[in-house]
Structure formats: structure tokens, C-alpha cells
Motif scaffolding. Structure first.
Motif, short mmCIF file in Angstrom:
data_model
loop_
_atom_site.label_atom_id
_atom_site.label_comp_id
_atom_site.label_asym_id
_atom_site.label_seq_id
_atom_site.Cartn_x
_atom_site.Cartn_y
_atom_site.Cartn_z
N THR A 88 0.73 -1.08 0.16
CA THR A 88 0.08 -0.04 0.12
C THR A 88 0.97 1.19 -0.06
OG1 THR A 88 -0.10 -0.15 2.41
CG2 THR A 88 -2.05 -0.97 1.19
N MET A 89 0.35 2.25 -0.33
CA MET A 89 1.20 3.63 -0.39
C MET A 89 0.66 4.35 0.79
SD MET A 89 2.99 3.87 -2.99
CE MET A 89 3.68 5.55 -2.79
N ASN A 90 1.38 4.84 1.94
CA ASN A 90 0.81 5.23 2.90
C ASN A 90 1.53 6.50 3.26
OD1 ASN A 90 -0.25 2.85 4.39
ND2 ASN A 90 1.50 1.93 3.52
N LEU A 91 0.59 7.29 4.04
CA LEU A 91 1.12 8.49 4.80
C LEU A 91 0.71 8.19 6.23
CD1 LEU A 91 2.35 11.26 5.52
CD2 LEU A 91 0.32 12.36 4.60
N ASP A 92 1.61 7.80 7.25
CA ASP A 92 1.40 7.78 8.46
C ASP A 92 1.63 8.99 9.18
OD1 ASP A 92 1.39 7.07 11.40
OD2 ASP A 92 1.45 4.92 10.96
N MET A 93 0.95 9.93 9.49
CA MET A 93 1.14 11.17 9.92
C MET A 93 1.92 11.18 11.17
SD MET A 93 -2.21 13.52 8.95
CE MET A 93 -3.21 12.74 9.76
N MET A 94 1.42 10.41 12.17
CA MET A 94 2.26 10.34 13.53
C MET A 94 3.70 9.81 13.35
SD MET A 94 1.94 7.81 16.82
CE MET A 94 3.41 6.69 16.04
N LEU A 95 3.99 8.85 12.50
CA LEU A 95 5.42 8.43 12.07
C LEU A 95 6.16 9.61 11.43
CD1 LEU A 95 4.99 4.77 11.00
CD2 LEU A 95 5.72 5.61 13.00
N GLU A 96 5.42 10.39 10.51
CA GLU A 96 6.02 11.45 9.88
C GLU A 96 6.56 12.31 10.84
OE1 GLU A 96 7.34 11.51 6.64
OE2 GLU A 96 7.00 9.44 6.66
N LEU A 97 5.68 12.93 11.57
CA LEU A 97 5.79 13.78 12.58
C LEU A 97 7.10 13.42 13.87
CD1 LEU A 97 2.32 14.99 13.23
CD2 LEU A 97 3.82 16.44 12.20
N GLU A 98 6.93 12.26 14.17
CA GLU A 98 7.85 11.76 14.98
C GLU A 98 9.31 11.66 14.54
OE1 GLU A 98 8.92 7.60 17.69
OE2 GLU A 98 7.71 7.49 15.68
N LYS A 99 9.52 11.68 13.25
CA LYS A 99 11.15 11.93 12.76
C LYS A 99 11.36 13.33 12.98
CE LYS A 99 10.02 8.90 8.84
NZ LYS A 99 9.89 8.68 7.23
N ASP A 100 10.45 14.20 12.78
CA ASP A 100 10.82 15.74 13.06
C ASP A 100 10.74 16.11 14.41
OD1 ASP A 100 11.53 16.30 10.37
OD2 ASP A 100 9.10 16.76 9.96
N LYS A 175 5.54 19.98 25.56
CA LYS A 175 5.45 19.25 26.75
C LYS A 175 5.05 20.13 27.84
CE LYS A 175 8.38 15.74 25.13
NZ LYS A 175 9.38 15.09 25.00
N SER A 176 5.06 21.42 27.47
CA SER A 176 4.77 22.51 28.50
C SER A 176 3.36 23.11 28.41
CB SER A 176 5.65 23.91 28.72
OG SER A 176 5.74 24.25 27.17
N GLY A 177 2.56 22.51 27.16
CA GLY A 177 1.11 22.87 27.13
C GLY A 177 1.19 24.12 26.33
N ASP A 178 2.10 24.59 25.83
CA ASP A 178 2.05 25.79 24.73
C ASP A 178 2.13 25.24 23.36
OD1 ASP A 178 2.53 27.62 26.70
OD2 ASP A 178 4.73 27.19 26.58
N THR A 179 1.24 26.00 22.42
CA THR A 179 1.21 25.81 20.98
C THR A 179 2.44 25.69 20.46
OG1 THR A 179 -1.30 26.16 21.11
CG2 THR A 179 -0.06 26.21 19.04
N ALA A 180 2.82 24.74 19.66
CA ALA A 180 4.06 24.84 18.83
C ALA A 180 3.67 24.15 17.49
CB ALA A 180 5.24 23.81 19.40
N GLU A 181 4.51 24.33 16.49
CA GLU A 181 4.00 23.87 15.20
C GLU A 181 5.31 23.42 14.48
OE1 GLU A 181 4.56 27.82 12.28
OE2 GLU A 181 2.93 27.73 13.64
N VAL A 182 5.20 22.21 13.42
CA VAL A 182 6.20 21.81 12.93
C VAL A 182 5.79 21.84 11.13
CG1 VAL A 182 5.21 19.37 13.18
CG2 VAL A 182 7.45 19.80 12.54
N SER A 183 6.83 21.88 10.28
CA SER A 183 6.46 22.05 9.01
C SER A 183 6.12 20.72 8.46
CB SER A 183 7.70 22.72 8.44
OG SER A 183 7.60 23.97 8.68
N VAL A 184 5.15 20.59 7.67
CA VAL A 184 4.96 19.19 6.88
C VAL A 184 4.95 19.55 5.32
CG1 VAL A 184 3.77 18.08 8.71
CG2 VAL A 184 2.66 19.50 6.83
N ASP A 185 5.27 18.39 4.73
CA ASP A 185 5.00 18.61 3.14
C ASP A 185 4.53 17.33 2.77
OD1 ASP A 185 5.11 18.88 0.50
OD2 ASP A 185 7.16 18.64 -0.02
#
Length: 187
Positions: A88-100, A175-185
Motif C-alpha cells: 500500500t502507499m502510506n502516509l502515517d502522519m504520526m510516524l512522519e511527525l515523530e521523525k521531526d 510538553k509545557s502545554g504551549d502551542t508549537a508547530e512543525v512544517s510538513v510537506d
């Protein structure tokens, strides 16, 4: 039209009931749900029509989920000869985010920060409890609760993915409860 299939499932048994995480294929499926961008429809599956689910996943242009490659696929693997991860062709968002990020982000965290909602309506332990009640009583209302919960998770997964595609970022609680962000493509 490209067929993106959003996917989640709930199990019949817990890790402890099957001897640990190494035995995911023994956990059984109570309900699985997909949403197809090609059909614009949700599909609900049980053990009786699991082959239809497998065919939908294998034929999809892309399967999108949250930890589906390391959890849902190994559970589903107990029902099929397909090697789902490689066929299958997959985008596992959790695994992709874990890398970053270097850690496993919960879907609730991304849903809360990206979508402004609390994410899940219940949790996997509730789904297990409902399954056990269904097995004891035969009351279809318990299966409906599992299906509704799983459908909502698929909807949240779809909305988080679409947010990431549109904005190029995923927001989350650090981890401190603040909003953070990460880039995704994810386009």
C-alpha cells in the motif's frame, strides 16, 4: 480523481489479553472505518467484510492514518496474506511527525491545536469495553458506539491531514502545554 483513503480500526482485545504488542495480529478487529476521497463516503467494516477493507486499502492511491502502519496494519495482518505495509502507499502522519519531533504526538494534540476541537470522543479502552458488552449482550447499540467513535477518529485524521496539506504545518501542544508547530510537506 486520486483516491485518498483515511483509515482507522478498533480491536477486540487489549495488548495484555494477547501477550503484548508483539502479538497485534491476535487482537482482532471489532470495527474498521475508511473514508474515500474518490467516493466521498465512509465505509464501516467488521470481520464479516474484512476482505473488502483490504481490497480498498490495496487499491487506494494513498492510505492516510495515525499510527496505522505500526498498529492498525499489524492487527489487520491477521486477516490477510497481503503485506499491507509494502503493498500500500502510506502516509502515517504520526510516524512522519515523530521523525521531526523526536517523540510520538497524539492525534488529540494535533486536533486540538489545528482544528480547535478536543479530538477524540472516547478512547480505545472505551471501544474495548463496548466490544465486550456487545459480546455479552448481543446489543447492536454497542457496535454502533464503536463505529461512531471510529468514524469520528477517521474524520479527525482527515481534517488534520487536510490542514497540514493546506497550511504546510501541523500545530500541537508541546510538553509545557504551549502551542508549537512543525512544517510538513504532505502535498
Amino acid at each position: 480523481m486520486r483516491d485518498i483513503v483515511y483509515f482507522d480500526l478498533e480491536t477486540q482485545k487489549s495488548f495484555s489479553a494477547v501477550g503484548g504488542a508483539k502479538n497485534k495480529a491476535k487482537m482482532g478487529i471489532s470495527v474498521a472505518v475508511t473514508y474515500s476521497t474518490k467516493t466521498g463516503q465512509y465505509h464501516i467494516y467488521t470481520e464479516e467484510n474484512i476482505d473488502d477493507l483490504v481490497q480498498q486499502l490495496v487499491r487506494a492511491d494513498l492510505v492516510v492514518g495515525w499510527n496505522h502502519v505500526q498498529f492498525d496494519y499489524p492487527v489487520l495482518q491477521g486477516y490477510t496474506v497481503y503485506d499491507l505495509e509494502t503493498q500500500t502507499m502510506n502516509l502515517d502522519m504520526m510516524l512522519e511527525l515523530e521523525k521531526d519531533l523526536g517523540f510520538r504526538l497524539k492525534l488529540d494534540s494535533a486536533a486540538k491545536c489545528c482544528l480547535g476541537n478536543d479530538g477524540k470522543t472516547a478512547d480505545g479502552l472505551d471501544a474495548l469495553r463496548w466490544w465486550n458488552e456487545y459480546k455479552k449482550t448481543g446489543d447492536p447499540e454497542f457496535m454502533m458506539k464503536i463505529a461512531e467513535y471510529c468514524c469520528f477518529d477517521v474524520k479527525v485524521t482527515k481534517c488534520v491531514h487536510e490542514y497540514g496539506v493546506e497550511k504546510g504545518i501541523i500545530k500541537y501542544e508541546d510538553k509545557s502545554g504551549d502551542t508549537a508547530e512543525v512544517s510538513v510537506d504532505w502535498s
